[in-house]
Design a protein around this motif. Structure first.
Motif, short mmCIF file in Angstrom:
data_model
loop_
_atom_site.label_atom_id
_atom_site.label_comp_id
_atom_site.label_asym_id
_atom_site.label_seq_id
_atom_site.Cartn_x
_atom_site.Cartn_y
_atom_site.Cartn_z
N PHE A 184 0.75 -1.14 -0.24
CA PHE A 184 -0.07 -0.11 0.00
C PHE A 184 0.89 1.37 -0.09
O PHE A 184 0.53 2.19 -0.86
N ILE A 185 1.74 1.21 0.69
CA ILE A 185 2.73 2.41 1.04
C ILE A 185 3.72 2.57 -0.33
O ILE A 185 3.59 3.85 -0.72
N ARG A 186 4.05 1.43 -0.91
CA ARG A 186 4.74 1.76 -2.18
C ARG A 186 4.02 2.16 -3.28
O ARG A 186 4.28 3.23 -4.05
N MET A 187 2.72 1.90 -3.37
CA MET A 187 1.82 2.16 -4.50
C MET A 187 1.40 3.72 -4.27
O MET A 187 1.38 4.58 -5.03
N ALA A 188 1.21 4.10 -2.89
CA ALA A 188 0.80 5.25 -2.49
C ALA A 188 1.97 6.48 -2.87
O ALA A 188 1.86 7.34 -3.41
N VAL A 189 3.32 6.04 -2.55
CA VAL A 189 4.26 6.96 -2.79
C VAL A 189 4.51 6.88 -4.48
O VAL A 189 4.50 7.84 -5.12
N SER A 246 3.97 10.48 -6.38
CA SER A 246 5.07 11.32 -7.17
C SER A 246 4.87 11.31 -8.52
O SER A 246 5.52 12.15 -9.52
N ASP A 247 3.53 10.73 -9.04
CA ASP A 247 3.36 10.97 -10.34
C ASP A 247 2.78 12.10 -10.58
O ASP A 247 1.60 12.51 -10.28
N THR A 248 3.14 13.03 -11.53
CA THR A 248 2.86 14.19 -11.72
C THR A 248 1.58 14.34 -12.43
O THR A 248 0.55 15.03 -12.26
N ASP A 249 1.18 13.04 -13.36
CA ASP A 249 0.00 13.00 -14.20
C ASP A 249 -1.19 12.73 -13.13
O ASP A 249 -2.26 13.27 -13.32
N ALA A 250 -0.80 11.70 -12.21
CA ALA A 250 -1.78 11.41 -11.34
C ALA A 250 -2.13 12.51 -10.25
O ALA A 250 -3.41 12.98 -9.98
N LYS A 251 -1.48 13.55 -9.88
CA LYS A 251 -1.63 14.53 -9.36
C LYS A 251 -2.40 15.59 -10.06
O LYS A 251 -3.41 16.25 -9.31
N THR A 252 -2.11 15.91 -11.41
CA THR A 252 -2.79 16.74 -12.20
C THR A 252 -4.32 16.10 -12.41
O THR A 252 -5.37 17.10 -12.48
N ARG A 253 -4.62 14.90 -12.70
CA ARG A 253 -5.78 13.99 -12.75
C ARG A 253 -6.57 14.65 -11.60
O ARG A 253 -7.97 14.74 -11.51
#
Length: 124
Positions: free
Chosen positions: A33-38, A42-49
């Motif tokens: 869970f923590i690996r996937m969350a990090v 850190s994925d800028t596309d995910a933050k933008t979405r």
């Protein structure tokens, strides 16, 4: 797959630890869970979405409130017009001065919603 040998320690309150354990249930382990969350954070596309989703939700709430208010007013005006029509007291000026401006307001709001929520603005 490489062997995972490194350890990482962090301090949490009992509530934080319980929250992480609860949220990690569908990920088979807290580590996964923590690996996937990090990775996702850190994925800028995910933050933008995510930001686009939040912006879209704010717009939807704003327009829902405004359309609801206008719809209530329009519903009251049409109900009154129906009562007057049944009583034979409905004048043309009521439609011209009361209903037409309300209908135009709703139409303008719908056009504003369409212009602000363009399909190109919601790029996933």
């Amino acid at each position: 797959m490489k062997q995972r040998t490194e350890r990482f320690e962090m301090r949490l309150t009992p509530e934080e630890a319980a929250g992480i354990r609860e949220k990690s249930k569908r990920y088979h382990s807290v580590s996964n869970f923590i690996r996937m969350a990090v990775n996702e954070f850190s994925d800028t596309d995910a933050k933008t979405r995510l930001e686009l989703c939040n912006d879209t939700a704010r717009l939807c709430r704003k327009f829902q409130d405004e359309l609801s208010w206008m719809g209530s007013n329009l519903n009251q005006a049409v109900k009154r017009a129906n009562e007057l029509a049944v009583a034979g007291l409905l004048s043309e000026s009521y439609f011209k001065d009361i209903l037409a401006p309300m209908i135009e307001g709703v139409e303008k709001m719908i056009k504003a919603v369409k212009s602000e929520v363009q399909p190109s603005a919601i790029a996933y």
